[in-house]
Design a protein around this motif. Structure first.
Motif, PDB file in Angstrom:
ATOM      1  N   ASP A 154    -134.766 -49.383 -34.987  1.00  0.00           N
ATOM      2  CA  ASP A 154    -134.825 -49.896 -36.392  1.00  0.00           C
ATOM      3  C   ASP A 154    -133.547 -49.901 -36.960  1.00  0.00           C
ATOM      4  O   ASP A 154    -132.827 -48.764 -37.202  1.00  0.00           O
ATOM      5  CB  ASP A 154    -135.552 -48.410 -37.349  1.00  0.00           C
ATOM      6  N   ALA A 155    -133.194 -51.096 -36.989  1.00  0.00           N
ATOM      7  CA  ALA A 155    -131.655 -51.629 -37.351  1.00  0.00           C
ATOM      8  C   ALA A 155    -131.565 -51.250 -39.257  1.00  0.00           C
ATOM      9  O   ALA A 155    -130.455 -51.238 -39.498  1.00  0.00           O
ATOM     10  CB  ALA A 155    -131.467 -53.072 -37.113  1.00  0.00           C
ATOM     11  N   THR A 156    -132.738 -51.012 -39.482  1.00  0.00           N
ATOM     12  CA  THR A 156    -132.560 -50.882 -41.010  1.00  0.00           C
ATOM     13  C   THR A 156    -131.974 -49.190 -41.516  1.00  0.00           C
ATOM     14  O   THR A 156    -132.221 -48.775 -42.515  1.00  0.00           O
ATOM     15  CB  THR A 156    -133.733 -51.134 -41.813  1.00  0.00           C
ATOM     16  N   LEU A 157    -132.287 -48.358 -40.455  1.00  0.00           N
ATOM     17  CA  LEU A 157    -131.632 -46.936 -40.770  1.00  0.00           C
ATOM     18  C   LEU A 157    -130.573 -46.804 -41.626  1.00  0.00           C
ATOM     19  O   LEU A 157    -129.349 -47.180 -41.018  1.00  0.00           O
ATOM     20  CB  LEU A 157    -131.685 -46.117 -39.371  1.00  0.00           C
ATOM     21  N   SER A 158    -130.414 -46.134 -42.551  1.00  0.00           N
ATOM     22  CA  SER A 158    -129.261 -45.746 -43.321  1.00  0.00           C
ATOM     23  C   SER A 158    -128.365 -44.644 -42.534  1.00  0.00           C
ATOM     24  O   SER A 158    -128.808 -43.761 -41.604  1.00  0.00           O
ATOM     25  CB  SER A 158    -129.533 -45.314 -44.742  1.00  0.00           C
ATOM     26  N   LEU A 208    -130.893 -47.146 -33.830  1.00  0.00           N
ATOM     27  CA  LEU A 208    -130.701 -48.716 -34.245  1.00  0.00           C
ATOM     28  C   LEU A 208    -131.202 -49.421 -33.575  1.00  0.00           C
ATOM     29  O   LEU A 208    -131.627 -50.437 -34.409  1.00  0.00           O
ATOM     30  CB  LEU A 208    -129.075 -48.720 -34.498  1.00  0.00           C
ATOM     31  N   THR A 250    -119.423 -50.524 -34.901  1.00  0.00           N
ATOM     32  CA  THR A 250    -119.136 -51.753 -35.388  1.00  0.00           C
ATOM     33  C   THR A 250    -117.976 -52.582 -34.990  1.00  0.00           C
ATOM     34  O   THR A 250    -117.769 -53.514 -34.810  1.00  0.00           O
ATOM     35  CB  THR A 250    -119.592 -51.751 -36.912  1.00  0.00           C
ATOM     36  N   LYS A 255    -127.030 -56.909 -37.239  1.00  0.00           N
ATOM     37  CA  LYS A 255    -128.362 -56.456 -37.252  1.00  0.00           C
ATOM     38  C   LYS A 255    -129.426 -57.714 -37.308  1.00  0.00           C
ATOM     39  O   LYS A 255    -128.804 -58.934 -37.464  1.00  0.00           O
ATOM     40  CB  LYS A 255    -128.622 -55.885 -38.714  1.00  0.00           C
ATOM     41  N   ARG A 256    -130.572 -57.450 -36.616  1.00  0.00           N
ATOM     42  CA  ARG A 256    -131.541 -58.749 -36.660  1.00  0.00           C
ATOM     43  C   ARG A 256    -133.022 -58.226 -37.153  1.00  0.00           C
ATOM     44  O   ARG A 256    -133.309 -57.167 -37.054  1.00  0.00           O
ATOM     45  CB  ARG A 256    -131.650 -58.898 -35.175  1.00  0.00           C
ATOM     46  N   ILE A 257    -133.724 -59.233 -37.682  1.00  0.00           N
ATOM     47  CA  ILE A 257    -135.232 -59.089 -38.079  1.00  0.00           C
ATOM     48  C   ILE A 257    -135.776 -59.795 -37.158  1.00  0.00           C
ATOM     49  O   ILE A 257    -135.556 -61.127 -36.666  1.00  0.00           O
ATOM     50  CB  ILE A 257    -135.248 -59.870 -39.432  1.00  0.00           C
ATOM     51  N   TRP A 278    -121.909 -42.427 -41.199  1.00  0.00           N
ATOM     52  CA  TRP A 278    -121.310 -43.681 -41.693  1.00  0.00           C
ATOM     53  C   TRP A 278    -119.982 -44.260 -40.975  1.00  0.00           C
ATOM     54  O   TRP A 278    -119.901 -45.064 -40.193  1.00  0.00           O
ATOM     55  CB  TRP A 278    -121.143 -43.769 -43.069  1.00  0.00           C
TER      56      TRP A 278
END
Length: 150
Positions: free
Chosen positions: A17-21, A14, A44, A52-54, A37
């Motif tokens: 890549d914080a966008t991993l599902s 993560l 969390t 999460k950050r971009i 999940w």
């Protein structure tokens, strides 16, 4: 919270890549989507995953200079730290504000289009803040990011 090897592997994945599902994490680590999940939810809820950050490419937006600025307050007794912090965080070019121990009271990360833009920010915005005394600027030449969690 005690972290196991799978937790650490999730954190490494993560942080890259914080966008991993949860489904993608499950496939990567050999578990079902619901199990992945639940693990992310537990991380969390415990506060280990704090958001999460971009990452934005500052140079692509025209901000080619990053400066780390040490700020020593001149009048600590007359100006509260909160007044300085409130004023400095209102400046959009100031990306980070760290209250630190040492020679300076604060370390700021400032982005600017170029050195003359930084000079404008320094003269018109930073030096006019309440209580500012001495400053020291360090221009960033390059940045290396250490990938992964702690």
């Amino acid at each position: 919270m005690t972290l196991d090897e799978t937790d650490r592997a999730f954190l490494r994945a993560l942080s890259d890549d914080a966008t991993l599902s949860a489904g993608a994490l499950g496939r990567r680590f050999g578990m079902s989507q619901p199990a992945a999940w639940r693990r992310v939810k537990r991380l969390t809820e415990s506060g280990v995953l704090a958001g999460k950050r971009i990452e934005i490419d500052r140079e692509a937006l025209g901000f080619g200079v990053t400066v780390f600025l040490g700020v020593k307050l001149a009048t600590k007794g007359r100006v509260s730290l909160e007044d300085f912090e409130r004023a400095v965080t209102a400046i959009p070019e100031v990306q980070l504000v760290h209250h630190v121990l040492g020679l300076y009271d604060y370390r700021l990360r400032i982005v600017a289009r170029d050195l003359s833009d930084f000079e404008r920010i320094l003269r018109r915005r930073i030096m006019t803040l309440p209580g500012v005394g001495e400053v020291e600027a360090n221009v960033m030449l390059s940045e290396e990011r250490l990938a992964g969690p702690l």
